[in-house]
Design an enzyme around this catalytic site. Sequence first.
Site, mmCIF file in Angstrom:
data_model
loop_
_atom_site.group_PDB
_atom_site.id
_atom_site.type_symbol
_atom_site.label_atom_id
_atom_site.label_comp_id
_atom_site.label_asym_id
_atom_site.label_seq_id
_atom_site.Cartn_x
_atom_site.Cartn_y
_atom_site.Cartn_z
ATOM 1 N N TYR A 195 26.355 13.191 -6.612
ATOM 2 C CA TYR A 195 26.230 13.792 -5.283
ATOM 3 C C TYR A 195 27.549 14.370 -4.795
ATOM 4 O O TYR A 195 28.614 13.844 -5.129
ATOM 5 C CB TYR A 195 25.752 12.734 -4.283
ATOM 6 C CG TYR A 195 24.283 12.423 -4.433
ATOM 7 C CD1 TYR A 195 23.329 13.138 -3.724
ATOM 8 C CD2 TYR A 195 23.845 11.429 -5.307
ATOM 9 C CE1 TYR A 195 21.973 12.871 -3.874
ATOM 10 C CE2 TYR A 195 22.489 11.151 -5.466
ATOM 11 C CZ TYR A 195 21.560 11.882 -4.743
ATOM 12 O OH TYR A 195 20.230 11.627 -4.895
ATOM 13 N N GLU A 252 19.415 13.171 -10.496
ATOM 14 C CA GLU A 252 19.451 13.281 -9.030
ATOM 15 C C GLU A 252 20.728 13.990 -8.656
ATOM 16 O O GLU A 252 21.789 13.687 -9.191
ATOM 17 C CB GLU A 252 19.592 11.896 -8.366
ATOM 18 C CG GLU A 252 18.358 11.158 -8.108
ATOM 19 C CD GLU A 252 18.646 9.793 -7.472
ATOM 20 O OE1 GLU A 252 19.499 9.678 -6.578
ATOM 21 O OE2 GLU A 252 17.990 8.845 -7.894
ATOM 22 N N TRP A 299 17.525 15.462 -4.192
ATOM 23 C CA TRP A 299 16.952 14.262 -3.546
ATOM 24 C C TRP A 299 16.102 14.635 -2.339
ATOM 25 O O TRP A 299 15.949 15.811 -1.999
ATOM 26 C CB TRP A 299 18.066 13.257 -3.238
ATOM 27 C CG TRP A 299 17.523 11.883 -3.049
ATOM 28 C CD1 TRP A 299 17.619 11.117 -1.916
ATOM 29 C CD2 TRP A 299 16.752 11.105 -3.997
ATOM 30 N NE1 TRP A 299 16.962 9.916 -2.115
ATOM 31 C CE2 TRP A 299 16.421 9.891 -3.370
ATOM 32 C CE3 TRP A 299 16.312 11.333 -5.307
ATOM 33 C CZ2 TRP A 299 15.665 8.894 -4.004
ATOM 34 C CZ3 TRP A 299 15.555 10.350 -5.943
ATOM 35 C CH2 TRP A 299 15.240 9.151 -5.293
ATOM 36 N N GLU A 351 21.299 4.728 -12.084
ATOM 37 C CA GLU A 351 22.624 4.532 -11.450
ATOM 38 C C GLU A 351 23.209 3.168 -11.761
ATOM 39 O O GLU A 351 23.921 2.580 -10.937
ATOM 40 C CB GLU A 351 22.531 4.773 -9.932
ATOM 41 C CG GLU A 351 22.178 6.211 -9.597
ATOM 42 C CD GLU A 351 22.102 6.501 -8.099
ATOM 43 O OE1 GLU A 351 22.519 5.674 -7.290
ATOM 44 O OE2 GLU A 351 21.587 7.591 -7.760
ATOM 45 N N GLU A 397 0.825 -1.221 0.000
ATOM 46 C CA GLU A 397 0.000 0.000 0.000
ATOM 47 C C GLU A 397 0.850 1.257 0.000
ATOM 48 O O GLU A 397 0.406 2.320 -0.404
ATOM 49 C CB GLU A 397 -0.853 0.026 1.263
ATOM 50 C CG GLU A 397 -2.175 -0.690 1.124
ATOM 51 C CD GLU A 397 -2.968 -0.499 2.388
ATOM 52 O OE1 GLU A 397 -3.481 0.610 2.616
ATOM 53 O OE2 GLU A 397 -3.058 -1.462 3.166
#
Length: 368
Positions: free
Chosen positions: A258, A296, A327, A187, A94
């Site tokens: 990053y 990202e 992110w 990635e 869910e």
Amino acid sequence: MKRYLIALITSLLFISCAQNQHLPIDKEATAETVNLYQRLFRNMDKGILVGHQDALAYGHNWYKEPGRSDAKDVAGDYPAVIGWELGHLELGAEYNLDSVYFADMKQYIKETHKRGGITTVSWHGDNIVTGNTAWDCAQDFVVKAVLPMGINHGKYLSWLNRLSDFFLDLKDENGKYIPVIFRMYHEHSGGWFWWGSEQCTPAQYKQLWIMTVDYLREKRHVHNLLYAYSPSETRDEAEFLERYPGDDYVDIIGFDCYATGSDATAVANYKKALDHNLQIITSYAQQSGKLPVIGETGMEAIPYPQYYTDAVYTVINQYRIGWVLFWRNAWEPDKPNHFYVPFEGHPSAIDFKEFVAKPNIFMNADIK
Ligand code: BMA
């Protein structure tokens, strides 16, 4: 001879028109999906869209407060692009692996669309062989197992069915499908996911990609997707393209990158990496007609107070790209430093405001 020449000229004209028009790879893409693709190119002529992962569902120290977003708290507007994560949708769960309910996610996507914003989704799907997470990468046969003839192929298609049902349930008030960008198997130039470069061969990766696109499009008739290819940082175009499934299977190209620290050396290395990878993707975008983006990025907890205006802006401002996606801002109490966009009162908030106020940096209200 003359007739051949006319035919040749006509088809060349047709090809160049088609390229100018930037058509998605899916020949049956809905009109709204074609529009989204062209709109992204048009916006790219004017500036770069700001994206934030999970922006509406939660933020630093809060979870599920209708209408809220950390970026909006700080800068007064929603990000132009909002990213969502589908991990665990494949299991029939869910809620996703970051506790966002899929029913809520659909609402957020609808709200975003209504506001003129753009949605991109990623998918950290579980390792189907071990039943562990996407990061369980100790085996080198998971991709092989999901390909046709593989032991988990049938089960994997049932996972893709759940994704298809989700995409086909994204409809606006007029019953039209909402187009979204699917940044899948990302990635993959790294070795930390089951689809990574140490976990499968280039041929297997390409087969996985092609199988997924073909299945969603042809068997499940999903035509509201643009497909984004986004490795981690790569050395050069050869590495970038090593696992590229081909221009017929990709609409958008990007990379994830990053900052690994916040001191002068780390900032310099990050800028260098951004610049280098931007060169790779924008050069290939020129050749292929694809839309280049930063899939990202971020500096965890943003300790460098000029992160946005210096580390990011001075580099991206030299390129034409569709968007830059930061992110997520984790809501989880055990991840207090896992955030990539400032919240109110954070020392980098001033810099973020300054960044989004640049004339060529676009939040939701700035995009056409
Ligand atoms: C990672 C981290 C994790 C998260 C995952 C999927 O980069 O943010 O906490 O579960 O992405 O969203």
